[in-house]
Design an enzyme around this catalytic site. Structure first.
Site, short mmCIF file in Angstrom:
data_model
loop_
_atom_site.label_atom_id
_atom_site.label_comp_id
_atom_site.label_asym_id
_atom_site.label_seq_id
_atom_site.Cartn_x
_atom_site.Cartn_y
_atom_site.Cartn_z
N ARG A 1 0.82 -1.22 0.00
CA ARG A 1 0.00 0.00 0.00
C ARG A 1 0.86 1.27 0.00
O ARG A 1 0.41 2.32 -0.46
CB ARG A 1 -0.98 -0.01 1.18
CG ARG A 1 -2.12 -1.00 0.97
CD ARG A 1 -3.09 -0.96 2.12
NE ARG A 1 -2.49 -1.36 3.37
CZ ARG A 1 -2.40 -2.63 3.78
NH1 ARG A 1 -2.90 -3.59 3.05
NH2 ARG A 1 -1.81 -2.92 4.93
N GLU B 1 5.21 -8.92 15.66
CA GLU B 1 4.64 -9.26 16.95
C GLU B 1 4.88 -10.75 17.25
O GLU B 1 5.27 -11.13 18.34
CB GLU B 1 3.15 -8.94 16.95
CG GLU B 1 2.61 -8.68 18.31
CD GLU B 1 1.18 -8.21 18.26
OE1 GLU B 1 0.73 -7.76 17.19
OE2 GLU B 1 0.50 -8.32 19.30
#
Ligand code: AMP
Length: 174
Positions: A61, A98
């Site tokens: 993006r 994460e």
């Protein structure tokens, strides 16, 4: 157009791509011509005086804004991509997610030492992706003059990882 109306065009999608994530969907903003143009104009205005030579965009993006911004600033566009996508000789960097690790690549000859670089992505979350990108830029001697995002999720404190750089986000969620 105002920033408040831009914000209203971002759609929240719950539990995408995985359970517990609130995904900021920007396709609802991008399909609106004046809104997309406003984003690019705001960023272009901000960096007009910075003599940007290269706009680096992060897959995928980030490419949307970086390409349009490069055009407007009369700068070159350089893609930073996932491993195995770029055809030429690359430099690579690993970074923490994460859960687990990921890696990014850039063509080794994409940026000349000393070139003035603006790095762009759609969204700043934990900052790992942008921090890794800036490592690639600096490894080849690029001079980072700006780091820009459409959206910043401030509660994830990604800014802390990028505190040595001039950072700007158009829309901040606290
Ligand atoms: P980070 O490395 O944690 O700053 O993550 C930033 C990258 O992950 C950007 O390229 C974003 O497009 C994507 N991303 C992370 N969290 C979200 C979210 N909540 N909504 C949309 N995209 C996200």
């Amino acid at each position: 157009m105002e920033l408040a109306s831009l914000r209203a065009k971002i759609r929240d999608i719950k539990n995408f791509p995985t359970e517990g994530i609130l995904f900021k969907d920007i396709t609802t903003l991008l399909k609106d011509g004046p809104a997309f143009r406003y984003v690019v104009d705001l960023l272009a205005e901000r960096y007009q005086q910075e003599r940007v030579e290269i706009v680096v965009g992060i897959e995928s993006r980030g490419f949307i804004f970086a390409g349009a911004l490069a055009h407007q600033l009369r700068a070159g566009f350089v893609p930073v991509r996932k491993l195995g996508k770029l055809p030429g000789k690359t430099i690579e960097v690993e970074y923490e997610l994460e859960y687990g690790r990921d890696a990014l690549a850039m063509h080794e000859d994409a940026i000349r030492p000393g070139q003035r670089v603006l790095a762009v992505d759609d969204l700043l979350a934990t900052g790992g992706t942008m921090a890794a990108t800036l490592r690639l830029v600096e490894q080849v001697g690029g001079h980072v003059v700006g780091v820009a995002f459409l959206i910043e999720l401030a509660f994830l404190h990604g800014h802390d990882k990028l505190k040595n750089y001039p950072l700007h986000s158009l829309i901040v969620y606290d």
